[in-house]
Design a protein around this motif. Structure first.
Motif, PDB file in Angstrom:
ATOM      1  N   THR A 147       0.830  -1.210   0.000  1.00 34.37           N
ATOM      2  CA  THR A 147       0.000   0.000   0.000  1.00 34.37           C
ATOM      3  C   THR A 147       0.862   1.256   0.000  1.00 34.37           C
ATOM      4  O   THR A 147       0.564   2.228  -0.686  1.00 34.37           O
ATOM      5  CB  THR A 147      -0.900   0.045   1.254  1.00 34.37           C
ATOM      6  OG1 THR A 147      -1.609  -1.179   1.397  1.00 34.37           O
ATOM      7  CG2 THR A 147      -1.864   1.215   1.190  1.00 34.37           C
TER       8      THR A 147
ATOM      9  N   GLU B 194      -0.203  -4.336   3.460  1.00 32.04           N
ATOM     10  CA  GLU B 194       0.828  -3.396   3.921  1.00 32.04           C
ATOM     11  C   GLU B 194       1.280  -3.792   5.326  1.00 32.04           C
ATOM     12  O   GLU B 194       0.459  -4.172   6.169  1.00 32.04           O
ATOM     13  CB  GLU B 194       0.278  -1.967   3.935  1.00 32.04           C
ATOM     14  CG  GLU B 194       1.172  -0.911   4.559  1.00 32.04           C
ATOM     15  CD  GLU B 194       2.552  -0.832   3.938  1.00 32.04           C
ATOM     16  OE1 GLU B 194       3.545  -0.839   4.695  1.00 32.04           O
ATOM     17  OE2 GLU B 194       2.652  -0.768   2.690  1.00 32.04           O
TER      18      GLU B 194
ATOM     19  N   ARG C  20       3.021  -1.701   7.532  1.00 33.01           N
ATOM     20  CA  ARG C  20       3.008  -0.596   8.498  1.00 33.01           C
ATOM     21  C   ARG C  20       1.603  -0.049   8.728  1.00 33.01           C
ATOM     22  O   ARG C  20       0.942   0.399   7.783  1.00 33.01           O
ATOM     23  CB  ARG C  20       3.906   0.537   8.007  1.00 33.01           C
ATOM     24  CG  ARG C  20       5.321   0.122   7.633  1.00 33.01           C
ATOM     25  CD  ARG C  20       6.105  -0.315   8.835  1.00 33.01           C
ATOM     26  NE  ARG C  20       7.518  -0.510   8.500  1.00 33.01           N
ATOM     27  CZ  ARG C  20       8.409  -1.031   9.330  1.00 33.01           C
ATOM     28  NH1 ARG C  20       8.044  -1.390  10.540  1.00 33.01           N
ATOM     29  NH2 ARG C  20       9.668  -1.186   8.950  1.00 33.01           N
ATOM     30  N   ASP C  21       1.187   0.000   9.992  1.00 37.88           N
ATOM     31  CA  ASP C  21      -0.157   0.480  10.296  1.00 37.88           C
ATOM     32  C   ASP C  21      -0.317   1.967  10.000  1.00 37.88           C
ATOM     33  O   ASP C  21      -1.383   2.414   9.556  1.00 37.88           O
ATOM     34  CB  ASP C  21      -0.541   0.181  11.754  1.00 37.88           C
ATOM     35  CG  ASP C  21       0.431   0.764  12.771  1.00 37.88           C
ATOM     36  OD1 ASP C  21       1.489   1.295  12.365  1.00 37.88           O
ATOM     37  OD2 ASP C  21       0.135   0.675  13.984  1.00 37.88           O
TER      38      ASP C  21
ATOM     39  N   ILE D 166      -1.135   2.480   6.363  1.00 36.15           N
ATOM     40  CA  ILE D 166      -2.527   2.125   6.080  1.00 36.15           C
ATOM     41  C   ILE D 166      -3.453   3.254   6.505  1.00 36.15           C
ATOM     42  O   ILE D 166      -4.395   3.608   5.786  1.00 36.15           O
ATOM     43  CB  ILE D 166      -2.910   0.806   6.781  1.00 36.15           C
ATOM     44  CG1 ILE D 166      -2.198  -0.374   6.105  1.00 36.15           C
ATOM     45  CG2 ILE D 166      -4.427   0.597   6.778  1.00 36.15           C
ATOM     46  CD1 ILE D 166      -2.444  -1.705   6.777  1.00 36.15           C
TER      47      ILE D 166
ATOM     48  N   PHE E 105      -8.110  -3.444   3.568  1.00 31.62           N
ATOM     49  CA  PHE E 105      -6.703  -3.498   3.949  1.00 31.62           C
ATOM     50  C   PHE E 105      -6.395  -4.759   4.756  1.00 31.62           C
ATOM     51  O   PHE E 105      -7.215  -5.221   5.552  1.00 31.62           O
ATOM     52  CB  PHE E 105      -6.326  -2.271   4.789  1.00 31.62           C
ATOM     53  CG  PHE E 105      -6.281  -0.990   4.002  1.00 31.62           C
ATOM     54  CD1 PHE E 105      -5.217  -0.721   3.155  1.00 31.62           C
ATOM     55  CD2 PHE E 105      -7.302  -0.062   4.103  1.00 31.62           C
ATOM     56  CE1 PHE E 105      -5.162   0.459   2.426  1.00 31.62           C
ATOM     57  CE2 PHE E 105      -7.267   1.114   3.379  1.00 31.62           C
ATOM     58  CZ  PHE E 105      -6.190   1.370   2.540  1.00 31.62           C
ATOM     59  N   HIS E 106      -5.189  -5.267   4.544  1.00 35.33           N
ATOM     60  CA  HIS E 106      -4.688  -6.404   5.318  1.00 35.33           C
ATOM     61  C   HIS E 106      -3.305  -6.028   5.827  1.00 35.33           C
ATOM     62  O   HIS E 106      -2.362  -5.912   5.048  1.00 35.33           O
ATOM     63  CB  HIS E 106      -4.603  -7.661   4.442  1.00 35.33           C
ATOM     64  CG  HIS E 106      -5.933  -8.170   3.985  1.00 35.33           C
ATOM     65  ND1 HIS E 106      -6.596  -9.194   4.636  1.00 35.33           N
ATOM     66  CD2 HIS E 106      -6.734  -7.776   2.962  1.00 35.33           C
ATOM     67  CE1 HIS E 106      -7.747  -9.417   4.016  1.00 35.33           C
ATOM     68  NE2 HIS E 106      -7.856  -8.563   3.005  1.00 35.33           N
ATOM     69  N   GLN E 107      -3.203  -5.824   7.141  1.00 28.75           N
ATOM     70  CA  GLN E 107      -1.928  -5.435   7.725  1.00 28.75           C
ATOM     71  C   GLN E 107      -1.137  -6.663   8.150  1.00 28.75           C
ATOM     72  O   GLN E 107      -1.685  -7.617   8.703  1.00 28.75           O
ATOM     73  CB  GLN E 107      -2.136  -4.533   8.939  1.00 28.75           C
ATOM     74  CG  GLN E 107      -0.818  -4.027   9.521  1.00 28.75           C
ATOM     75  CD  GLN E 107      -0.991  -3.353  10.856  1.00 28.75           C
ATOM     76  OE1 GLN E 107      -2.102  -3.103  11.300  1.00 28.75           O
ATOM     77  NE2 GLN E 107       0.115  -3.070  11.524  1.00 28.75           N
TER      78      GLN E 107
ATOM     79  N   CYS F  43       3.358  -9.646   4.154  1.00 25.06           N
ATOM     80  CA  CYS F  43       2.594  -9.910   2.932  1.00 25.06           C
ATOM     81  C   CYS F  43       2.641 -11.380   2.528  1.00 25.06           C
ATOM     82  O   CYS F  43       1.671 -11.904   1.968  1.00 25.06           O
ATOM     83  CB  CYS F  43       3.083  -9.026   1.779  1.00 25.06           C
ATOM     84  SG  CYS F  43       4.779  -9.314   1.266  1.00 25.06           S
TER      85      CYS F  43
END
Length: 204
Positions: free
Chosen positions: A65, A89, A91-92, A95, A113-115, A118
């Motif tokens: 992201t 991504e 890093r919060d 995001i 989003f998927h934190q 990966c």
């Protein structure tokens, strides 16, 4: 007619102004690379939008992201096709920045989003994917490809950024292109747009 509506264009322009300012300090030893946008740039963003909308891609996967510049382009494409973007991504805070930009652009409902790591996320995400943007740390390109390749829909497109620049990642980029071209079910071409993008299409 503009390519995207004025609300989206204003958000993209904000990113582009920031990217231009960052160019002046990108080579400074005091600069933390994680603080920089390092975006695909406008020509590449337009190309991603045109490819995704032209292929009527509904399930779009973004690997990396960052702060959300390419996410906005892909979300605009998803809105045009009635699709959705799955954006991965680590890093919060990145995001959160991307989420705020998407909200201002009126595109927040188009992105999930998927934190986290990966590779671990990719293992759990089911396919098929119609469009993939690969733009993570370059040592992850090959393992990401191995995980996503079996999940590509017929006719799916993979766009891999940073194939030509920066030169320091050229070995990883060349290894990725060699692997893609050896896959046997993909047609691929290197385009000198932005930092260099390899566009690969899975045969139907």
């Amino acid at each position: 007619m503009p390519l995207v509506d004025p609300v989206i264009e204003r958000v993209l322009a904000e990113f582009e102004r920031r990217a231009e300012e960052e160019q002046r300090r990108i080579s400074s030893p005091d600069t933390n690379i994680d603080d920089l946008l390092l975006s695909v740039g406008r020509p590449a963003g337009i190309m991603l939008y045109l490819l995704a909308t032209g292929a009527h891609s509904k399930r779009i996967l973004e690997l990396g992201t960052s702060y959300g510049y390419s996410t906005v382009w892909l979300a605009a494409a998803a809105r045009a096709t009635g699709g959705k973007v799955l954006s991965l991504e680590l890093r919060d805070f990145k995001i959160e920045h991307a989420r705020q930009a998407l909200t201002r652009a009126g595109l927040s409902t188009r992105v999930e989003f998927h934190q986290g790591d990966c590779l671990e996320t990719l293992k759990a995400l089911p396919g098929p994917f119609d469009f993939v943007l690969l733009d993570v740390w370059k040592d992850l390109y090959l393992p990401c490809f191995e995980l996503v390749h079996p999940k590509l829909a017929p006719g799916a497109i993979i766009a891999a950024d940073n194939m030509l620049l920066p030169e320091i990642v050229r070995p990883q980029a060349e290894a990725y292109r060699k692997r893609v071209r050896a896959a046997g079910d993909l047609d691929s071409v290197l385009l000198d747009i932005g930092n260099g993008i390899e566009i690969s299409r899975k045969r139907s």
